[in-house]
Design an enzyme around this catalytic site. Structure first.
Site, mmCIF file in Angstrom:
data_model
loop_
_atom_site.group_PDB
_atom_site.id
_atom_site.type_symbol
_atom_site.label_atom_id
_atom_site.label_comp_id
_atom_site.label_asym_id
_atom_site.label_seq_id
_atom_site.Cartn_x
_atom_site.Cartn_y
_atom_site.Cartn_z
ATOM 1 N N ASP A 65 0.818 -1.216 0.000
ATOM 2 C CA ASP A 65 0.000 0.000 0.000
ATOM 3 C C ASP A 65 0.847 1.260 0.000
ATOM 4 O O ASP A 65 2.064 1.210 0.192
ATOM 5 C CB ASP A 65 -0.970 -0.005 1.209
ATOM 6 C CG ASP A 65 -0.291 -0.435 2.501
ATOM 7 O OD1 ASP A 65 0.944 -0.438 2.550
ATOM 8 O OD2 ASP A 65 -1.003 -0.757 3.466
ATOM 9 N N ASN A 133 -7.359 -2.473 14.318
ATOM 10 C CA ASN A 133 -8.758 -2.829 14.043
ATOM 11 C C ASN A 133 -8.861 -4.074 13.154
ATOM 12 O O ASN A 133 -9.917 -4.358 12.608
ATOM 13 C CB ASN A 133 -9.490 -1.647 13.384
ATOM 14 C CG ASN A 133 -8.883 -1.265 12.031
ATOM 15 O OD1 ASN A 133 -7.932 -1.895 11.580
ATOM 16 N ND2 ASN A 133 -9.430 -0.243 11.396
ATOM 17 N N HIS A 135 -7.146 -4.641 10.326
ATOM 18 C CA HIS A 135 -6.918 -4.471 8.886
ATOM 19 C C HIS A 135 -5.611 -5.124 8.450
ATOM 20 O O HIS A 135 -4.683 -5.284 9.245
ATOM 21 C CB HIS A 135 -6.994 -2.994 8.452
ATOM 22 C CG HIS A 135 -5.863 -2.106 8.852
ATOM 23 N ND1 HIS A 135 -6.054 -0.818 9.314
ATOM 24 C CD2 HIS A 135 -4.523 -2.271 8.849
ATOM 25 C CE1 HIS A 135 -4.884 -0.250 9.555
ATOM 26 N NE2 HIS A 135 -3.943 -1.113 9.286
ATOM 27 N N GLU A 140 -9.537 -2.136 5.280
ATOM 28 C CA GLU A 140 -10.159 -1.823 6.565
ATOM 29 C C GLU A 140 -11.372 -2.739 6.783
ATOM 30 O O GLU A 140 -11.844 -3.383 5.842
ATOM 31 C CB GLU A 140 -10.627 -0.354 6.538
ATOM 32 C CG GLU A 140 -9.489 0.664 6.413
ATOM 33 C CD GLU A 140 -8.813 0.992 7.740
ATOM 34 O OE1 GLU A 140 -8.689 0.110 8.607
ATOM 35 O OE2 GLU A 140 -8.411 2.161 7.906
HETATM 36 C C1 GLP Z 1 -0.504 0.445 8.457
HETATM 37 C C2 GLP Z 1 -0.251 -0.361 7.197
HETATM 38 C C3 GLP Z 1 -0.364 -1.832 7.459
HETATM 39 C C4 GLP Z 1 0.425 -2.200 8.678
HETATM 40 C C5 GLP Z 1 -0.135 -1.486 9.882
HETATM 41 C C6 GLP Z 1 0.546 -1.856 11.171
HETATM 42 O O1 GLP Z 1 -1.825 0.676 8.676
HETATM 43 N N1 GLP Z 1 -1.118 -0.023 6.142
HETATM 44 O O2 GLP Z 1 0.108 -2.543 6.314
HETATM 45 O O3 GLP Z 1 0.350 -3.586 8.872
HETATM 46 O O4 GLP Z 1 0.048 -0.096 9.638
HETATM 47 O O5 GLP Z 1 1.703 -1.092 11.378
HETATM 48 P P1 GLP Z 1 2.727 -1.365 12.532
HETATM 49 O O6 GLP Z 1 3.500 -2.569 12.117
HETATM 50 O O7 GLP Z 1 3.580 -0.130 12.568
HETATM 51 O O8 GLP Z 1 1.970 -1.564 13.779
#
Ligand code: GLP
Length: 255
Positions: A65, A133, A135, A140
């Site tokens: 993403d 949440n 995702h 989402e």
């Molecule tokens: C963002 C990204 C996700 C990622 C999530 C968790 O929302 N779009 O791909 O998994 O963050 O991030 P973190 O690993 O920093 O908790």
């Protein structure tokens, strides 16, 4: 689901790295994630590359993403994150790096990414994190299981957690993620405990996109103890096919 519970963040990263090394000979397309969860894993790849133990030459990478409506060179873009934490430190050829465009007309941005995914056949090894949440990537809660790359508006809860440079993102869809041959999801810390327990124990539902991993044939869920702290171990006990306790206090369930 193959669930590993490791004692801390570093052991979680080490476990992911050893799976990566194991599957590297069969990996041509590598799906990559951003965030804090994969940082320790990326550090290990960079170190191994520096020591001449790992080469990513010839691999194609697809990132999950990107924020939409900002410049790719924005300091908080996911592309900048990847350049700083992986791409700039290993031998991936620039033309093999595939990234959703952060700007441009939405339909052409998403159609182009889907074409590239179709051309390469999708990831052999897909790395994932999980949002608080539930995702995955920016799919989402409410995302359809057959979704492909598209522009999405982030939920209020994700905006509060991520403090993003844009409220919109381009994300690979659930269909492409779930089609990956192997998936490795990393989660660490207490803030992930609720999402992790819903992903593993809860029903498979569009309300928790990560729960769709329950039906993936080769999903490795690698947790540290804090992220695993709300998983219902007694219910796992009933469903478990194989479990193993490693000497260092970590353990493994094949659900
Ligand atoms: C963002 C990204 C996700 C990622 C999530 C968790 O929302 N779009 O791909 O998994 O963050 O991030 P973190 O690993 O920093 O908790």
């Amino acid at each position: 689901m193959k669930v590993f519970v490791e004692k801390d963040y570093e052991s979680m990263s080490e476990r992911a790295f050893s799976l990566f090394l194991k599957f590297l000979p069969e990996t041509k397309v590598l799906g990559l994630a951003t965030g804090n969860s994969p940082l320790g894993f990326y550090r290990r790849i960079c170190r191994a590359h520096e020591e001449g133990r790992v080469s990513l030459k010839g691999l194609h990478t697809f990132n999950l993403d990107e924020y939409y409506g900002i410049k790719q060179s924005h300091p908080e873009s996911y592309r900048t994150f990847m350049n700083e934490n992986l791409f700039g430190k290993v031998d991936i050829s620039d033309e093999n790096i595939h990234f959703p465009a952060s700007e441009g007309e939405a339909h052409s941005v998403t159609a182009h990414y889907n074409e590239q995914l179709d051309e390469m056949g999708g990831p052999d090894f897909q790395l994932l994190g999980i949002g608080q949440n539930g995702h995955i990537a920016f799919n989402e809660p409410g995302s359809p299981k057959n979704s492909r790359t598209r522009v999405v508006r982030l939920t209020q809860s994700t905006i509060e957690v991520n403090k993003p440079p844009s409220e919109y993102a381009v994300t690979m869809g659930l269909l492409d993620i779930l089609k990956s041959k192997r998936i490795v999801l990393l989660a660490s810390g207490k803030s992930k405990a609720d999402a992790v327990s819903k992903m593993i124990d809860g029903p498979m539902t569009y309300k928790v996109p990560a729960s769709y991993l329950q039906e993936h044939p080769e999903a490795y869920i690698i947790l540290d103890r804090d992220a695993a702290s709300k998983v219902d171990i007694s219910s796992i006990g009933e469903r478990v096919k194989e479990s193993e306790k490693f000497g260092d206090g970590s353990y493994f369930f094949d659900l």
